[in-house]
Motif scaffolding. Structure first.
Motif, PDB file in Angstrom:
ATOM      1  N   PRO A 124       0.822  -1.211   0.000  1.00  0.00           N
ATOM      2  CA  PRO A 124       0.000   0.000   0.000  1.00  0.00           C
ATOM      3  C   PRO A 124       0.860   1.267   0.000  1.00  0.00           C
ATOM      4  O   PRO A 124       1.887   1.334   0.678  1.00  0.00           O
ATOM      5  CB  PRO A 124      -0.797  -0.114   1.301  1.00  0.00           C
ATOM      6  N   ARG A 125       0.445   2.231  -0.780  1.00  0.00           N
ATOM      7  CA  ARG A 125       1.170   3.495  -0.931  1.00  0.00           C
ATOM      8  C   ARG A 125       1.463   4.141   0.416  1.00  0.00           C
ATOM      9  O   ARG A 125       2.524   4.711   0.633  1.00  0.00           O
ATOM     10  CB  ARG A 125       0.337   4.431  -1.822  1.00  0.00           C
ATOM     11  N   GLU A 126       0.556   4.038   1.339  1.00  0.00           N
ATOM     12  CA  GLU A 126       0.690   4.692   2.641  1.00  0.00           C
ATOM     13  C   GLU A 126       1.840   4.101   3.459  1.00  0.00           C
ATOM     14  O   GLU A 126       2.321   4.727   4.397  1.00  0.00           O
ATOM     15  CB  GLU A 126      -0.606   4.574   3.439  1.00  0.00           C
ATOM     16  N   GLN A 127       2.301   2.914   3.120  1.00  0.00           N
ATOM     17  CA  GLN A 127       3.376   2.273   3.873  1.00  0.00           C
ATOM     18  C   GLN A 127       4.763   2.600   3.325  1.00  0.00           C
ATOM     19  O   GLN A 127       5.757   2.157   3.879  1.00  0.00           O
ATOM     20  CB  GLN A 127       3.187   0.752   3.865  1.00  0.00           C
ATOM     21  N   LEU A 128       4.825   3.367   2.260  1.00  0.00           N
ATOM     22  CA  LEU A 128       6.101   3.647   1.611  1.00  0.00           C
ATOM     23  C   LEU A 128       6.454   5.122   1.677  1.00  0.00           C
ATOM     24  O   LEU A 128       5.576   5.987   1.613  1.00  0.00           O
ATOM     25  CB  LEU A 128       6.037   3.232   0.138  1.00  0.00           C
TER      26      LEU A 128
END
Length: 101
Positions: free
Chosen positions: A68-72
């Motif tokens: 998920p984008r939010e984890q990067l």
């Protein structure tokens, strides 16, 4: 940037046996032919437990299917390179949040 053979071998040594077993995947974004060839070669000469878990993503949107984008945390130059290489096909970027959709 492309890591050299020494870096990839050190990565395998750092991971150790326990982490290699538990490792789900190594994601390679924007892989070059040379990097793919180097990883294939490593599979032949070095323990391939790690290198069989490599997942190639040619664009950010492919990477976001796995993570998920939010984890990067992705640097601006990676977004810029992705737009240059892939021409922004089907991609929209919110430059305030760096969110790609």
């Amino acid at each position: 940037m492309q890591p050299d053979f020494g870096w990839m071998k050190r990565l395998q040594q750092i991971l150790g046996q326990k982490h290699r077993r538990n490792l789900h995947a190594i994601y390679v974004l924007h892989p070059t032919f040379g990097l793919k060839a180097a990883i294939l070669t490593l599979q032949w000469f070095v323990d391939n437990v790690v290198w069989n878990k490599v997942v190639y993503a040619d664009r950010l949107l492919q990477l976001f299917r796995y993570v998920p984008r939010e984890q990067l945390t992705i640097p601006d130059f990676v977004f810029q390179h992705d737009l240059e290489v892939n021409g922004g096909k089907g991609v929209r970027v919110d430059h305030r949040t760096k969110y790609v959709y």
